[in-house]
Scaffold this motif. Structure first.
Motif, PDB file in Angstrom:
ATOM      1  N   ILE A   7       0.836  -1.192   0.000  1.00  0.00           N
ATOM      2  CA  ILE A   7       0.000   0.000   0.000  1.00  0.00           C
ATOM      3  C   ILE A   7       0.876   1.249   0.000  1.00  0.00           C
ATOM      4  O   ILE A   7       0.541   2.265  -0.619  1.00  0.00           O
ATOM      5  CB  ILE A   7      -0.949  -0.024   1.208  1.00  0.00           C
ATOM      6  N   GLN A   8       2.018   1.178   0.665  1.00  0.00           N
ATOM      7  CA  GLN A   8       2.950   2.301   0.660  1.00  0.00           C
ATOM      8  C   GLN A   8       3.428   2.595  -0.767  1.00  0.00           C
ATOM      9  O   GLN A   8       3.501   3.759  -1.179  1.00  0.00           O
ATOM     10  CB  GLN A   8       4.151   2.003   1.560  1.00  0.00           C
ATOM     11  N   ASP A   9       3.715   1.553  -1.537  1.00  0.00           N
ATOM     12  CA  ASP A   9       4.132   1.730  -2.933  1.00  0.00           C
ATOM     13  C   ASP A   9       3.020   2.381  -3.752  1.00  0.00           C
ATOM     14  O   ASP A   9       3.279   3.257  -4.595  1.00  0.00           O
ATOM     15  CB  ASP A   9       4.498   0.377  -3.553  1.00  0.00           C
ATOM     16  N   ILE A  35       1.485   6.932   5.958  1.00  0.00           N
ATOM     17  CA  ILE A  35       1.658   5.698   5.193  1.00  0.00           C
ATOM     18  C   ILE A  35       2.882   5.792   4.292  1.00  0.00           C
ATOM     19  O   ILE A  35       3.691   4.855   4.205  1.00  0.00           O
ATOM     20  CB  ILE A  35       0.392   5.400   4.373  1.00  0.00           C
ATOM     21  N   MET A  36       3.060   6.919   3.607  1.00  0.00           N
ATOM     22  CA  MET A  36       4.174   7.059   2.665  1.00  0.00           C
ATOM     23  C   MET A  36       5.526   7.151   3.364  1.00  0.00           C
ATOM     24  O   MET A  36       6.557   6.812   2.770  1.00  0.00           O
ATOM     25  CB  MET A  36       3.954   8.289   1.782  1.00  0.00           C
ATOM     26  N   PRO A  69      -1.010  -0.067   7.308  1.00  0.00           N
ATOM     27  CA  PRO A  69      -1.011  -1.536   7.356  1.00  0.00           C
ATOM     28  C   PRO A  69       0.222  -2.128   8.021  1.00  0.00           C
ATOM     29  O   PRO A  69       0.202  -3.279   8.434  1.00  0.00           O
ATOM     30  CB  PRO A  69      -1.078  -1.933   5.878  1.00  0.00           C
ATOM     31  N   MET A  70       1.301  -1.343   8.133  1.00  0.00           N
ATOM     32  CA  MET A  70       2.528  -1.865   8.731  1.00  0.00           C
ATOM     33  C   MET A  70       2.587  -1.654  10.236  1.00  0.00           C
ATOM     34  O   MET A  70       3.531  -2.101  10.888  1.00  0.00           O
ATOM     35  CB  MET A  70       3.743  -1.195   8.070  1.00  0.00           C
ATOM     36  N   CYS A  71       1.588  -0.967  10.806  1.00  0.00           N
ATOM     37  CA  CYS A  71       1.673  -0.585  12.217  1.00  0.00           C
ATOM     38  C   CYS A  71       0.568  -1.182  13.090  1.00  0.00           C
ATOM     39  O   CYS A  71       0.326  -0.700  14.190  1.00  0.00           O
ATOM     40  CB  CYS A  71       1.632   0.940  12.340  1.00  0.00           C
ATOM     41  N   GLN A  72      -0.118  -2.222  12.618  1.00  0.00           N
ATOM     42  CA  GLN A  72      -1.259  -2.733  13.370  1.00  0.00           C
ATOM     43  C   GLN A  72      -0.945  -3.955  14.231  1.00  0.00           C
ATOM     44  O   GLN A  72      -1.622  -4.215  15.225  1.00  0.00           O
ATOM     45  CB  GLN A  72      -2.399  -3.089  12.413  1.00  0.00           C
TER      46      GLN A  72
END
Length: 391
Positions: A7-9, A35-36, A69-72
């Motif tokens: 999602i970051q990409d 996110i970015m 999504p990377m921090c949950q």
């Protein structure tokens, strides 16, 4: 075509153009920025040095956004662990409250007010029916969690509730129905419908609602009344999923819903210069997974629709599980049921200890020689070689 992407990409490729062509509220811009820049060094870094071999480890800080999504995973595990102390060896049920799609435009135009109204209507429905001696005649406890998305990231606000299948009667004694859910679905849906539409009508009468986009027509009294009439005529949907086998299954199940976001990285299948392909469930085909391709900017739009309002609380506890009740009443329930108390494993532990317990990773151990890693705190007079990595 890029098949391995996140999602970051997707945000890095499509958000800059999307931002220039759309008027975005501050909380959408903030979520996109987080996110970015998550784990890129923009939020600072942690530097550790091995006391034995001098090996240097650099860890980029995460953004800690609840939409990232990377921090949950870590917050989810901490939350689940904290709930262990409030779980009983008793039946639990998963009840879902939904609203008809005709209300979606007006809800999206008034997210804070009408999301709150969803919680109010759901909790009032459960409290009222559970206290009725015809169904249970007891005070119950439950947790409400708001989700606003469907599998395709379409707008679909609904409330998930994890309901304790029993409670305390007027004599403060435990009462349940022996494993059968105590409320009929049809009654739940009708009561919920009445309470939600009543609150919606009250907000409109008090001129507290805003109307944007496709909801603009409801500024007209007659159009709004037609909307209410149409919604009163419809059969709303409230349903209960299967029960849980044991307290531990309740704890594990909670984590699936509490810290979920609209879409996770593993569902992103590929990305081109103009499109994003992701996995969705086809509910018309028994929930089978299929792939859906949308323009990149449309993906961004769908994702940002589900960013909650600033400081909005998505996980709310009620009844026996509310903060003011659970310390005393849950202990009383546990004594009545004769069940053991589940002790938190992470309570009062620092981050390194929690990571070691959860993931069996020792961040204080050097990956090269096994020595002890200690934080690197450069002298203020000595330029650090990592200074350029800090925001």
């Amino acid at each position: 075509m890029e098949k391995s992407c996140t999602i970051q990409d997707v945000f890095e490729r499509f958000y800059p153009v999307y931002e220039k062509t759309h008027e975005l509220p501050a909380h959408h811009r903030k979520a996109a920025f987080h996110i970015m820049n998550c784990k890129t060094g923009a939020f600072g870094v942690n530097i550790s040095v091995c006391e034995e071999c001098g090996c240097i480890s650099v860890h980029n800080n995460s953004c800690r956004s609840r939409c990232c999504p990377m921090c949950q995973e870590f917050p989810k595990e901490k939350w689940i662990d904290a709930q262990k102390e409030n779980v009983l060896d008793a039946p639990y049920y998963h009840v879902v409250f939904t609203v008809p799609e005709e209300l979606h435009p007006i809800i999206y135009s008034n997210q804070k007010l009408l999301y709150d109204a969803l919680y109010h209507a759901a909790s009032s429905t459960l409290n009222e029916l559970a206290k009725d001696s015809k169904y249970l005649g007891a005070d119950i406890g439950y947790i409400c969690i708001l989700h606003t998305w469907g599998s395709a990231m379409n707008y679909h606000p609904h409330i998930h509730t994890i309901v304790l299948g029993g409670g305390l009667d007027k004599d403060n004694k435990w009462k349940d129905t022996g494993g059968k859910f105590f409320l009929p679905y049809g009654v739940i849906a009708k009561v919920f419908r009445g309470k939600y539409l009543c609150e919606l009508k009250s907000l409109w009468n008090d001129s507290k609602l805003e109307f944007h986009g496709t909801a603009e027509k409801y500024q007209n009294h007659y159009c709004f009344k037609e909307l209410l009439d149409e919604c009163y005529k419809k059969d709303w949907v409230a349903y209960c999923k299967e029960t849980f086998n044991g307290a531990q299954s309740v704890i594990n199940y909670l984590g699936k819903y509490t810290h979920r976001i609209a879409i996770s990285n593993h569902r992103i299948k590929s990305m081109t210069e103009a499109t994003v392909t992701y996995a969705v469930k086809d509910y018309k085909n028994k929930g089978q997974w299929k792939e859906k391709t949308v323009p990149g900017e449309e993906f961004i739009r769908r994702f940002l629709m589900h960013v909650p309002p600033k400081r909005f609380v998505r996980i709310r506890h009620y009844g026996l599980l509310s903060c003011r009740n659970k310390s005393k009443k849950m202990t009383h329930c546990r004594n009545l049921l004769g069940c053991k108390k589940y002790i938190s494993a992470l309570k009062n532990r620092n981050a390194a200890e929690m990571i070691r317990l959860l993931y069996n990773i020792d961040v204080c151990k050097c990956s090269s020689c096994g020595g002890k890693m200690v934080p690197h705190l450069p002298d203020k007079h000595t330029p650090s070689v990592f200074a350029h990595m800090r925001c």
